[in-house]
Scaffold this motif. Structure first.
Motif, PDB file in Angstrom:
ATOM      1  N   THR A  25       0.841  -1.185  -0.004  1.00 48.29           N
ATOM      2  CA  THR A  25       0.112  -0.021  -0.079  1.00 48.29           C
ATOM      3  C   THR A  25       0.946   1.225   0.056  1.00 48.29           C
ATOM      4  O   THR A  25       1.982   1.148   0.499  1.00 48.29           O
ATOM      5  CB  THR A  25      -0.776   0.070   1.216  1.00 48.29           C
ATOM      6  N   GLU A  26       0.281   2.429  -0.266  1.00 46.25           N
ATOM      7  CA  GLU A  26       0.987   3.447  -0.523  1.00 46.25           C
ATOM      8  C   GLU A  26      -0.109   4.767   0.010  1.00 46.25           C
ATOM      9  O   GLU A  26      -1.248   4.566  -0.317  1.00 46.25           O
ATOM     10  CB  GLU A  26       1.610   3.896  -1.711  1.00 46.25           C
ATOM     11  N   PRO A  27       0.444   5.882   0.503  1.00 42.55           N
ATOM     12  CA  PRO A  27      -0.617   6.950   0.781  1.00 42.55           C
ATOM     13  C   PRO A  27      -1.084   7.480  -0.308  1.00 42.55           C
ATOM     14  O   PRO A  27      -0.357   7.796  -1.213  1.00 42.55           O
ATOM     15  CB  PRO A  27       0.452   7.975   1.801  1.00 42.55           C
ATOM     16  N   ALA A  28      -2.521   7.521  -0.256  1.00 47.93           N
ATOM     17  CA  ALA A  28      -3.040   8.140  -1.501  1.00 47.93           C
ATOM     18  C   ALA A  28      -4.500   8.754  -0.997  1.00 47.93           C
ATOM     19  O   ALA A  28      -5.072   8.507  -0.315  1.00 47.93           O
ATOM     20  CB  ALA A  28      -3.347   7.127  -2.403  1.00 47.93           C
ATOM     21  N   PRO A 187     -10.526   4.010 -12.254  1.00 49.89           N
ATOM     22  CA  PRO A 187      -9.979   3.137 -13.211  1.00 49.89           C
ATOM     23  C   PRO A 187      -8.332   3.283 -13.060  1.00 49.89           C
ATOM     24  O   PRO A 187      -7.521   2.061 -13.076  1.00 49.89           O
ATOM     25  CB  PRO A 187     -10.093   3.488 -14.741  1.00 49.89           C
ATOM     26  N   ARG A 188      -7.877   4.245 -12.591  1.00 47.47           N
ATOM     27  CA  ARG A 188      -6.564   4.522 -12.305  1.00 47.47           C
ATOM     28  C   ARG A 188      -6.171   3.861 -11.167  1.00 47.47           C
ATOM     29  O   ARG A 188      -4.911   3.333 -10.930  1.00 47.47           O
ATOM     30  CB  ARG A 188      -6.029   6.010 -12.139  1.00 47.47           C
ATOM     31  N   THR A 189      -6.868   3.668  -9.985  1.00 43.27           N
ATOM     32  CA  THR A 189      -6.546   3.133  -9.051  1.00 43.27           C
ATOM     33  C   THR A 189      -6.570   1.560  -8.997  1.00 43.27           C
ATOM     34  O   THR A 189      -5.681   0.952  -8.740  1.00 43.27           O
ATOM     35  CB  THR A 189      -7.532   3.334  -7.845  1.00 43.27           C
ATOM     36  N   VAL A 190      -7.421   1.013 -10.065  1.00 52.45           N
ATOM     37  CA  VAL A 190      -7.632  -0.249 -10.310  1.00 52.45           C
ATOM     38  C   VAL A 190      -6.065  -0.791 -11.079  1.00 52.45           C
ATOM     39  O   VAL A 190      -5.620  -1.702 -10.837  1.00 52.45           O
ATOM     40  CB  VAL A 190      -8.785  -0.688 -10.940  1.00 52.45           C
ATOM     41  N   ALA A 191      -6.059   0.112 -12.060  1.00 48.56           N
ATOM     42  CA  ALA A 191      -4.888  -0.204 -12.818  1.00 48.56           C
ATOM     43  C   ALA A 191      -3.447  -0.360 -11.987  1.00 48.56           C
ATOM     44  O   ALA A 191      -2.520  -1.203 -12.106  1.00 48.56           O
ATOM     45  CB  ALA A 191      -4.646   0.792 -13.954  1.00 48.56           C
ATOM     46  N   ARG A 192      -3.026   0.778 -10.936  1.00 47.22           N
ATOM     47  CA  ARG A 192      -2.146   0.639 -10.120  1.00 47.22           C
ATOM     48  C   ARG A 192      -2.414  -0.642  -9.288  1.00 47.22           C
ATOM     49  O   ARG A 192      -1.206  -1.194  -8.902  1.00 47.22           O
ATOM     50  CB  ARG A 192      -1.916   1.947  -9.349  1.00 47.22           C
ATOM     51  N   THR A 197      -0.081  -2.230  -6.325  1.00 49.01           N
ATOM     52  CA  THR A 197       0.423  -1.254  -5.175  1.00 49.01           C
ATOM     53  C   THR A 197      -1.256  -0.676  -5.115  1.00 49.01           C
ATOM     54  O   THR A 197      -1.981  -0.109  -6.150  1.00 49.01           O
ATOM     55  CB  THR A 197       1.218  -0.041  -5.468  1.00 49.01           C
ATOM     56  N   TRP A 198      -1.783  -0.531  -3.872  1.00 47.85           N
ATOM     57  CA  TRP A 198      -3.282  -0.363  -3.553  1.00 47.85           C
ATOM     58  C   TRP A 198      -3.013   0.985  -2.645  1.00 47.85           C
ATOM     59  O   TRP A 198      -2.178   1.095  -1.650  1.00 47.85           O
ATOM     60  CB  TRP A 198      -4.340  -1.360  -3.112  1.00 47.85           C
TER      61      TRP A 198
END
Length: 396
Positions: A25-28, A187-192, A197-198
């Motif tokens: 995971t990463e802060p987003a 879609p960008r979050t799903v792709a990443r 990485t979520w």
């Protein structure tokens, strides 16, 4: 004997599958995740609405991991009413001891843990009888004869009736007990995420130093809004679909109050707070409230009470009413003689501004907080007639 890829063709496949499931995971920024954690922090039942397969369950798993609490998933649509009301267990002398209702295993595990999240999935696919049995779980936190501990949070998920298998509209009593959040996918979050990485869950942390002031601000805001828009205090929608979502009632306004207070005290993002508040009282009333709050911009009542002489009363009547209500709530939340007297200094500014009627209700409430040993301050003089008529006039 340990199996290897040479003698077990599934071993290598399982290793590959484990690698695919591994992620970090990463802060987003994720306003919908923040709105969810805001509701959980406020200990309000929350219902996630979204199409199948867009990550509602995954979001709950990540939230539970971030909070370090156990997660119990219950598929509501495959259960009977007795699974939530409890199964009767007859003892040796039921005429004396009564008949207890045995809770299911998931409730026992949560009670033993003392904390956690119970996740009711596919809620809209549960028939009305099951929804009715769930009312007690959501409202009273009781499953059979077992009471769930206060640190156990309630979250549910539902597909819109149009896309749910054998979907039902939620009954108004059940719907009115949830904060309704619309769950979508980016879609960008799903792709990443497919790359491994979520986004991480950021839990709003309530600042104890801001608690009293935040509650007072929230009280002033909600009370001021409902005073200006009394028709929105309770409004049951006409169509079944709208009644199965968020709509304004005294219960959901109290939910909005708690969400605002937690939002103020934790510094949660405006978009997340807006989503949560709208999810509690519905689109129409919620959007009006958010617009009202954006224009209101209430000062911190605790800071004003610390230096009341330096405070200037807002020019607008709705801001005056909301702020004076917040001041009295702040005094009530931390009642001392100095703060009580400072409250009268603030209310006296309404008399000086020629609008004593705006402060009338606040003056009656503030007078009721007086300790009989405290002398009457000079700031009360402008309200003597009003307090005498109301019966709240303190003795000198």
């Amino acid at each position: 004997m340990v199996s290897t890829a040479a003698d077990d063709p599934l071993t290598a496949a399982d290793d590959l599958n484990a690698r695919v499931r591994a992620w970090r995971t990463e802060p987003a920024a994720s306003p919908q995740l923040e709105a969810l954690t805001l509701c959980v922090s406020a200990n309000l039942p929350v219902l996630l609405w979204g199409e199948p397969g867009i990550g509602k369950s995954a979001g709950l798993q990540q939230l539970a991991a971030g909070l370090d609490v156990p997660l119990e998933t219950v598929i509501a649509s495959v259960h009977e009413p007795s699974d939530f009301a409890g199964l009767p267990i007859i003892g040796d002398d039921p005429a004396t001891t009564g008949v207890s209702m045995a809770p299911p295993d998931w409730a026992v595990r949560l009670a033993n843990a003392g904390r956690g999240i119970v996740f009711f999935d596919e809620l809209s696919s549960a028939p009305p009888a099951v929804q009715a049995a769930l009312l007690r779980v959501v409202l009273e936190r009781r499953v059979g004869s077992l009471s769930l501990p206060e640190p156990v949070r309630v979250v549910a998920a539902a597909n819109p009736p149009s896309s749910a298998a054998d979907g039902w509209h939620l009954s108004p009593p059940l719907a009115n007990r949830f904060v309704h959040l619309h769950w979508t996918h980016d879609p960008r979050t799903v792709a990443r995420g497919m790359a491994g990485t979520w986004p991480s869950v950021s839990v709003p942390l309530v600042d104890p130093a801001k608690t009293a002031g935040s509650v007072a601000r929230a009280r002033g805001a909600i009370s001021g809004f409902l005073t200006a828009r009394p028709g929105l205090t309770h409004h049951l929608p006409n169509d079944a679909e709208a009644r199965g979502a968020g709509w304004p009632s005294p219960r959901t306004w109290e939910m909005a109050l708690r969400l605002l207070a937690v939002g103020y005290a934790s510094g949660a993002g405006q978009e997340a707070v807006s989503a949560a508040v709208v999810g509690a009282v519905g689109d129409g009333a919620g959007i009006e409230l958010i617009s009202y709050l954006e224009e209101l911009d209430l000062p911190d009542p605790d800071r004003v009470l610390a230096d009341p002489e330096a405070f200037a009363l807002p020019p607008r009547g709705d801001r005056q009413l909301a702020f004076l209500t917040a001041v009295v709530a702040a005094v009530q939340g931390d009642l001392t003689r100095r703060r009580w007297e400072a409250g009268w200094v603030v209310l006296a500014k309404a008399v000086d501004a020629g609008v004593p009627d705006v402060a009338a209700r606040a003056a009656v409430d503030l007078a009721a907080l007086r300790d009989t040993d405290w002398p009457v301050p000079s700031g009360i003089d402008g309200f003597l007639d009003l307090l005498q008529l109301s019966g709240a006039l303190p003795g000198r």
